[in-house]
Design an enzyme around this catalytic site. Structure first.
Site, PDB file in Angstrom:
ATOM      1  N   SER A 140       0.834  -1.200   0.029  1.00 56.56           N
ATOM      2  CA  SER A 140      -0.024  -0.014  -0.022  1.00 56.56           C
ATOM      3  C   SER A 140       0.857   1.227   0.116  1.00 56.56           C
ATOM      4  CB  SER A 140      -0.801   0.115   1.056  1.00 56.56           C
ATOM      5  OG  SER A 140      -1.401   1.290   1.486  1.00 56.56           O
ATOM      6  N   SER A 141       0.294   2.553  -0.556  1.00 55.30           N
ATOM      7  CA  SER A 141       1.289   3.573  -0.474  1.00 55.30           C
ATOM      8  C   SER A 141       1.539   4.066   1.015  1.00 55.30           C
ATOM      9  CB  SER A 141       0.497   4.661  -1.314  1.00 55.30           C
ATOM     10  OG  SER A 141      -0.763   4.939  -1.012  1.00 55.30           O
ATOM     11  N   CYS A 142       0.737   3.560   1.873  1.00 53.70           N
ATOM     12  CA  CYS A 142       0.868   4.038   3.208  1.00 53.70           C
ATOM     13  C   CYS A 142       2.388   3.474   3.816  1.00 53.70           C
ATOM     14  CB  CYS A 142      -0.217   3.825   4.111  1.00 53.70           C
ATOM     15  SG  CYS A 142      -0.605   2.251   4.585  1.00 53.70           S
ATOM     16  N   TYR A 146      -0.802  -0.718  10.131  1.00 52.57           N
ATOM     17  CA  TYR A 146      -1.153  -1.153   8.632  1.00 52.57           C
ATOM     18  C   TYR A 146       0.479  -1.175   7.868  1.00 52.57           C
ATOM     19  CZ  TYR A 146      -3.567  -2.213   4.381  1.00 52.57           C
ATOM     20  OH  TYR A 146      -3.803  -2.612   3.038  1.00 52.57           O
ATOM     21  N   LYS A 181       2.629  -4.136   6.323  1.00 50.63           N
ATOM     22  CA  LYS A 181       2.676  -4.216   4.737  1.00 50.63           C
ATOM     23  C   LYS A 181       4.305  -4.028   4.317  1.00 50.63           C
ATOM     24  CE  LYS A 181      -1.140  -4.770   3.169  1.00 50.63           C
ATOM     25  NZ  LYS A 181      -1.269  -5.942   2.382  1.00 50.63           N
ATOM     26  N   HIS A 238     -12.957   3.309   3.142  1.00 45.96           N
ATOM     27  CA  HIS A 238     -11.944   4.663   2.478  1.00 45.96           C
ATOM     28  C   HIS A 238     -12.810   5.680   1.966  1.00 45.96           C
ATOM     29  CE1 HIS A 238      -9.141   1.165   2.273  1.00 45.96           C
ATOM     30  NE2 HIS A 238      -8.400   1.934   2.506  1.00 45.96           N
TER      31      HIS A 238
HETATM   32  O1  GFB Z   1      -9.135   6.569   2.326  1.00 46.47           O
HETATM   33  P1  GFB Z   1      -8.982   7.067   3.842  1.00 46.47           P
HETATM   34  O2  GFB Z   1      -9.752   6.915   4.879  1.00 46.47           O
HETATM   35  O3  GFB Z   1      -7.308   6.872   4.007  1.00 46.47           O
HETATM   36  O4  GFB Z   1      -8.829   8.839   3.353  1.00 46.47           O
HETATM   37  P2  GFB Z   1      -6.091   7.500   3.806  1.00 46.47           P
HETATM   38  C1  GFB Z   1      -8.713   9.702   4.352  1.00 46.47           C
HETATM   39  C2  GFB Z   1      -8.507  11.357   4.109  1.00 46.47           C
HETATM   40  O5  GFB Z   1     -10.054  11.601   3.616  1.00 46.47           O
HETATM   41  C3  GFB Z   1      -8.381  11.869   5.258  1.00 46.47           C
HETATM   42  C4  GFB Z   1     -10.729  12.341   4.567  1.00 46.47           C
HETATM   43  O6  GFB Z   1      -7.735  13.142   4.677  1.00 46.47           O
HETATM   44  C5  GFB Z   1      -9.810  12.218   5.873  1.00 46.47           C
HETATM   45  O7  GFB Z   1      -9.875  13.281   6.493  1.00 46.47           O
HETATM   46  N1  GFB Z   1     -12.009  12.094   4.551  1.00 46.47           N
HETATM   47  C6  GFB Z   1     -13.030  12.729   4.373  1.00 46.47           C
HETATM   48  C7  GFB Z   1     -12.717  10.853   4.874  1.00 46.47           C
HETATM   49  N2  GFB Z   1     -14.145  12.294   4.660  1.00 46.47           N
HETATM   50  C8  GFB Z   1     -14.210  11.106   5.161  1.00 46.47           C
HETATM   51  C9  GFB Z   1     -14.997   9.901   5.301  1.00 46.47           C
HETATM   52  O8  GFB Z   1     -15.986  10.094   5.278  1.00 46.47           O
HETATM   53  N3  GFB Z   1     -14.185   8.700   5.381  1.00 46.47           N
HETATM   54  C10 GFB Z   1     -12.811   8.449   5.266  1.00 46.47           C
HETATM   55  N4  GFB Z   1     -12.353   7.407   5.441  1.00 46.47           N
HETATM   56  N5  GFB Z   1     -11.874   9.701   5.099  1.00 46.47           N
HETATM   57  C11 GFB Z   1      -5.434   4.954   4.366  1.00 46.47           C
HETATM   58  C12 GFB Z   1      -4.801   4.088   5.206  1.00 46.47           C
HETATM   59  O9  GFB Z   1      -5.099   6.108   4.526  1.00 46.47           O
HETATM   60  O10 GFB Z   1      -4.604   4.712   2.939  1.00 46.47           O
HETATM   61  C13 GFB Z   1      -4.908   2.717   4.694  1.00 46.47           C
HETATM   62  O11 GFB Z   1      -5.614   4.307   6.507  1.00 46.47           O
HETATM   63  C14 GFB Z   1      -4.638   2.273   3.300  1.00 46.47           C
HETATM   64  O12 GFB Z   1      -4.386   1.961   5.461  1.00 46.47           O
HETATM   65  C15 GFB Z   1      -5.096   3.489   2.057  1.00 46.47           C
HETATM   66  O13 GFB Z   1      -3.262   2.509   3.281  1.00 46.47           O
HETATM   67  C16 GFB Z   1      -4.357   3.342   0.950  1.00 46.47           C
HETATM   68  O14 GFB Z   1      -5.664   7.700   2.462  1.00 46.47           O
HETATM   69  O15 GFB Z   1      -5.494   8.404   4.917  1.00 46.47           O
END
Ligand code: GFB
Length: 316
Positions: free
Chosen positions: A109-111, A138, A142, A181
């Protein structure tokens, strides 16, 4: 090219990525696809996984199983994210070695990259700085997966490769508003706001964080491309190389689903990594590039969500 008639195991075939890989392999004419349900095999259990591999004897393995989720799920369930993923990567890689799998692709994953990595992020940024705290567990699991594949290649000469996809989306995603996500969570929130005729829709964070989104059908295509064309120690990034702010993403989703809605940011929720866009030049030089534009992917994913909801397949 990997042999289209040989037994291929897709570990994690029910998930967003695994189901897309299965569709892609079927359309490519693979004739011996092997899958196993979670209730029939706990991928965290080495002896059960060994027994399954000994009886099925796959020649190729797509290792895309794991516990996944968005920023909230990652922050609140760090134990599940580190334990499940560490174990699954370990058992499947080790069993693949034992039965002499010819080639395995592992998806990270890119994280995995440091929070403050230079953008766009190159493969060489791995382990060059501290990780983003919201998904550290996570990311560590990874990274261990990458090092497993590297270790088995170095020590035993196993042809195990690692690909690092950016944020993914598409049909079969988890549309849970809290644990999903950002892209599917927002789709669902705008959809429900429209049904209930709410004037405003909440978006977490400041909206300033930037993310890159790859359609899962593109990822599946890239995985097959890499199985056919890549064999090296270093992991390889898979993405579009293009990002946008969460605010822009939310506006695109709003315009698609419920243009009358007003977006309200909840800055008490975390932004996570400020920016996360992959440098995809290594993959581009090999001859692969993403095809599904975000606008098209959003439209088809939303259609899939509506159809799946009508069929009762989306959890309330
Ligand atoms: O997809 P996400 O949850 O994960 O996106 P990451 C998070 C971003 O979207 C943050 C904003 O900047 C949040 O503040 N956001 C806005 C929201 N509204 C929402 C919402 O309703 N739900 C969610 N989930 N986010 C993930 C890792 O990080 O990246 C995983 O946690 C994985 O492990 C994935 O590696 C690729 O991009 O931050």
């Amino acid at each position: 090219m990997i042999d289209r008639k040989s037994p291929v195991f897709v570990a994690g075939h029910k998930g967003l990525v695994g189901s897309a890989i299965l569709r892609r392999l079927e359309s490519e004419g693979f004739s011996d696809l092997r899958v196993v349900e979670r209730k029939d095999l706990d991928l965290r259990d080495q002896s059960a996984v060994d027994t399954w591999f000994e009886s099925e004897r796959p020649k190729y393995v797509f290792l895309v199983a794991g516990t996944v989720g968005g920023i909230m799920a990652n922050s609140t369930r760090p134990a599940d994210f580190i334990y499940d993923n560490l174990m699954i990567h370990g058992t499947v890689v080790h069993a693949s070695h034992r039965v002499e799998v010819e080639k395995l692709i592992y998806l990270g994953s890119s994280c995995i990259y440091p929070r403050e990595a230079d953008q766009p992020i190159t493969e060489s940024s791995l382990l060059s700085g501290p990780l983003e705290p919201t998904n550290e567990s996570y990311a560590l699991a990874k990274i261990a997966g990458i090092k497993l594949c590297e270790g088995y290649r170095r020590q035993y000469g196993d042809d195990f490769i690692s690909a690092m996809p950016t944020n993914l989306y598409g049909q079969g995603d988890n549309f849970d508003e809290i644990n999903g996500h950002v892209l599917p969570s927002l789709m669902r929130r705008f959809h429900e706001a429209k049904e209930e005729q709410q004037a405003t829709v909440e978006v977490w964070g400041t909206g300033k964080a930037k993310r890159e989104f790859l359609h899962v059908d593109d990822l599946a295509d890239a995985c097959l491309f890499l199985m056919d064309n890549y064999s090296d120690l270093e992991h390889i990034n898979v993405g579009t190389g293009v990002d946008l702010s969460i605010q822009e993403l939310a506006e695109n989703i709003r315009d698609l689903i419920y243009p009358e809605a007003e977006i309200v940011f909840d800055s008490s929720k975390p932004d996570g990594m400020p920016r996360k866009v992959l440098d995809v030049s290594k993959l581009t030089e090999l001859g692969w590039k993403a095809r599904v534009p975000l606008s098209e992917g959003l439209t088809s994913t939303y259609k899939w969500f509506c159809d799946a909801k009508a069929r009762g397949e989306i959890r309330e």
